[in-house]
Scaffold this active site. Structure first.
Site, mmCIF file in Angstrom:
data_model
loop_
_atom_site.group_PDB
_atom_site.id
_atom_site.type_symbol
_atom_site.label_atom_id
_atom_site.label_comp_id
_atom_site.label_asym_id
_atom_site.label_seq_id
_atom_site.Cartn_x
_atom_site.Cartn_y
_atom_site.Cartn_z
ATOM 1 N N HIS A 121 4.693 6.467 3.058
ATOM 2 C CA HIS A 121 4.196 7.102 2.337
ATOM 3 C C HIS A 121 2.619 7.174 1.738
ATOM 4 O O HIS A 121 1.712 6.148 2.083
ATOM 5 C CB HIS A 121 4.236 6.854 0.786
ATOM 6 C CG HIS A 121 4.520 5.614 0.080
ATOM 7 N ND1 HIS A 121 5.792 4.900 0.436
ATOM 8 C CD2 HIS A 121 3.822 4.944 -0.178
ATOM 9 C CE1 HIS A 121 5.287 3.786 -0.038
ATOM 10 N NE2 HIS A 121 4.163 3.822 -0.306
ATOM 11 N N PHE A 122 1.640 8.195 1.496
ATOM 12 C CA PHE A 122 0.608 8.345 1.667
ATOM 13 C C PHE A 122 0.064 9.072 0.596
ATOM 14 O O PHE A 122 0.592 9.374 -0.186
ATOM 15 C CB PHE A 122 0.349 9.777 2.309
ATOM 16 C CG PHE A 122 0.241 9.640 3.737
ATOM 17 C CD1 PHE A 122 -0.419 8.609 5.126
ATOM 18 C CD2 PHE A 122 1.764 9.498 4.602
ATOM 19 C CE1 PHE A 122 -0.105 8.434 6.003
ATOM 20 C CE2 PHE A 122 1.453 9.632 6.414
ATOM 21 C CZ PHE A 122 1.080 9.052 6.908
#
Ligand code: AMP
Length: 143
Positions: free
Chosen positions: A106-107
């Site tokens: 995830h970012f």
């Protein structure tokens, strides 16, 4: 968890992606799901979660990574338009020693304000009504 090991299909973001757990959604398509971080490091902290089952960015396929990054940029620009922060941090952690706590890639998109310290990573839980309002405002800039 270090950089070695296997993807666990029962990690919390996999469950959110499958709709088994709730999230405060900002955006979704066939490549990513973006939702509010419930322990935000700053108001407006959004997570962009690629749908590909990978523990971290280093394990993503080139195609999934290449498809995810324009979404990160687009959602980052929506956060910028919605909240007008002084800066925006985009972060992505690989492995527990790097600070990763959820082992599905995830970012982080984290608005930053002049002079404000970054909040604790995975610190205090946000007010759900505030998160919902922020998600709605950010999403309105993605139409
Ligand atoms: P990382 O440490 O990079 O793996 O980031 C995981 C992030 O997920 C942290 O910022 C947590 O606050 C956030 N988080 C954990 N559980 C949830 C959840 N159920 N919904 C939204 N965000 C979450």
């Amino acid at each position: 968890m270090s950089l070695t090991g296997k993807y666990d299909p029962d990690n919390i973001f996999a469950k959110i992606l499958r709709g088994e757990l709730p999230c405060v959604k900002v955006y979704e398509d066939d490549i990513v799901l973006a939702f509010m971080d419930i322990f935000p490091q700053a108001p407006g902290h959004v997570l962009v979660v690629p749908r590909e089952a990978a523990r971290n960015a280093l394990e993503m396929s080139d195609d999934a990574l290449a498809a995810a990054m324009p979404r990160v940029k687009r959602i980052g620009n929506a956060v910028k338009a919605a909240l007008a922060p002084d800066g925006i941090m985009i972060a992505q952690l690989n492995g527990a020693p790097a600070g990763q706590t959820v082992f599905h890639v995830h970012f982080h998109i984290i608005p930053r304000s002049d002079g404000a310290q970054l909040g604790l990573h995975a610190g205090g839980k946000a007010d759900m009504d505030e998160l919902t309002a922020q998600a709605k405002t950010i999403a309105s800039f993605l139409d």
